[in-house]
Scaffold this motif. Structure first.
Motif, PDB file in Angstrom:
ATOM      1  N   GLU A   3      -1.156  10.661 -11.959  1.00  0.00           N
ATOM      2  CA  GLU A   3      -0.848   9.362 -12.551  1.00  0.00           C
ATOM      3  C   GLU A   3      -0.262   8.444 -11.485  1.00  0.00           C
ATOM      4  N   LEU A   4      -0.760   7.217 -11.411  1.00  0.00           N
ATOM      5  CA  LEU A   4      -0.249   6.254 -10.444  1.00  0.00           C
ATOM      6  C   LEU A   4       1.110   5.756 -10.892  1.00  0.00           C
ATOM      7  N   LYS A   5       2.002   5.542  -9.918  1.00  0.00           N
ATOM      8  CA  LYS A   5       3.350   5.107 -10.218  1.00  0.00           C
ATOM      9  C   LYS A   5       3.563   3.700  -9.679  1.00  0.00           C
ATOM     10  N   GLU A   6       4.309   2.896 -10.421  1.00  0.00           N
ATOM     11  CA  GLU A   6       4.685   1.576  -9.916  1.00  0.00           C
ATOM     12  C   GLU A   6       5.543   1.781  -8.682  1.00  0.00           C
ATOM     13  N   ASN A   7       5.362   0.944  -7.677  1.00  0.00           N
ATOM     14  CA  ASN A   7       6.186   1.089  -6.489  1.00  0.00           C
ATOM     15  C   ASN A   7       7.423   0.199  -6.569  1.00  0.00           C
ATOM     16  N   THR A   8       8.103   0.283  -7.698  1.00  0.00           N
ATOM     17  CA  THR A   8       9.342  -0.449  -7.877  1.00  0.00           C
ATOM     18  C   THR A   8      10.537   0.466  -7.664  1.00  0.00           C
ATOM     19  N   LEU A  19       3.793  14.794   4.071  1.00  0.00           N
ATOM     20  CA  LEU A  19       3.814  14.404   5.481  1.00  0.00           C
ATOM     21  C   LEU A  19       2.410  14.340   6.051  1.00  0.00           C
ATOM     22  N   PRO A  20       2.093  13.468   6.958  1.00  0.00           N
ATOM     23  CA  PRO A  20       2.965  12.414   7.461  1.00  0.00           C
ATOM     24  C   PRO A  20       3.212  11.363   6.380  1.00  0.00           C
ATOM     25  N   LEU A  21       4.441  10.925   6.298  1.00  0.00           N
ATOM     26  CA  LEU A  21       4.859  10.003   5.252  1.00  0.00           C
ATOM     27  C   LEU A  21       4.529   8.565   5.629  1.00  0.00           C
ATOM     28  N   HIS A  22       3.964   7.849   4.676  1.00  0.00           N
ATOM     29  CA  HIS A  22       3.749   6.418   4.867  1.00  0.00           C
ATOM     30  C   HIS A  22       4.046   5.691   3.577  1.00  0.00           C
ATOM     31  N   CYS A  23       4.386   4.436   3.714  1.00  0.00           N
ATOM     32  CA  CYS A  23       4.678   3.588   2.568  1.00  0.00           C
ATOM     33  C   CYS A  23       3.770   2.374   2.645  1.00  0.00           C
ATOM     34  N   GLU A  27      -0.131   7.359  -4.212  1.00  0.00           N
ATOM     35  CA  GLU A  27       0.155   7.510  -5.632  1.00  0.00           C
ATOM     36  C   GLU A  27       0.700   6.234  -6.268  1.00  0.00           C
ATOM     37  N   MET A  28       1.044   5.258  -5.467  1.00  0.00           N
ATOM     38  CA  MET A  28       1.628   4.033  -5.996  1.00  0.00           C
ATOM     39  C   MET A  28       0.557   3.128  -6.579  1.00  0.00           C
ATOM     40  N   LEU A  29       0.841   2.539  -7.707  1.00  0.00           N
ATOM     41  CA  LEU A  29      -0.095   1.670  -8.387  1.00  0.00           C
ATOM     42  C   LEU A  29      -0.498   0.487  -7.502  1.00  0.00           C
ATOM     43  N   LYS A  30       0.470  -0.103  -6.860  1.00  0.00           N
ATOM     44  CA  LYS A  30       0.198  -1.241  -5.969  1.00  0.00           C
ATOM     45  C   LYS A  30       0.205  -0.737  -4.533  1.00  0.00           C
ATOM     46  N   TRP A  31      -0.739   0.151  -4.221  1.00  0.00           N
ATOM     47  CA  TRP A  31      -0.789   0.777  -2.911  1.00  0.00           C
ATOM     48  C   TRP A  31      -1.016  -0.216  -1.788  1.00  0.00           C
TER      49      TRP A  31
END
Length: 67
Positions: A3-8, A19-23, A27-31
């Motif tokens: 399930e996609l998550k809001e990135n709030t 990892l490797p971690l990126h932002c 999984e974020m809805l507004k990727w």
């Protein structure tokens, strides 16, 4: 499919599988809410802060095989 998550969220716990971690994460809805930035969470002692959105990431659990 996950399930996609809001990135709030301003605090996200991650594990070695992320990892490797990126932002933003896939999984974020507004990727595409800002440019992808890789965060050196292991090098920073298990915590990282996104310079674009301010999301605080904390690494939980063991990490092996990552530089």
């Amino acid at each position: 499919m996950a399930e996609l998550k809001e990135n709030t969220a301003r605090f996200i716990e991650v594990t070695a599988k992320d990892l490797p971690l990126h932002c933003p994460t896939p999984e974020m809805l507004k990727w595409n809410s800002h440019p992808r930035v890789f965060l050196p969470i292991v090098k920073n002692g298990g915590e990282a802060l996104c310079p674009y959105c301010g999301t605080h990431y904390k690494l939980t659990g063991p990490v092996s095989g990552h530089h």
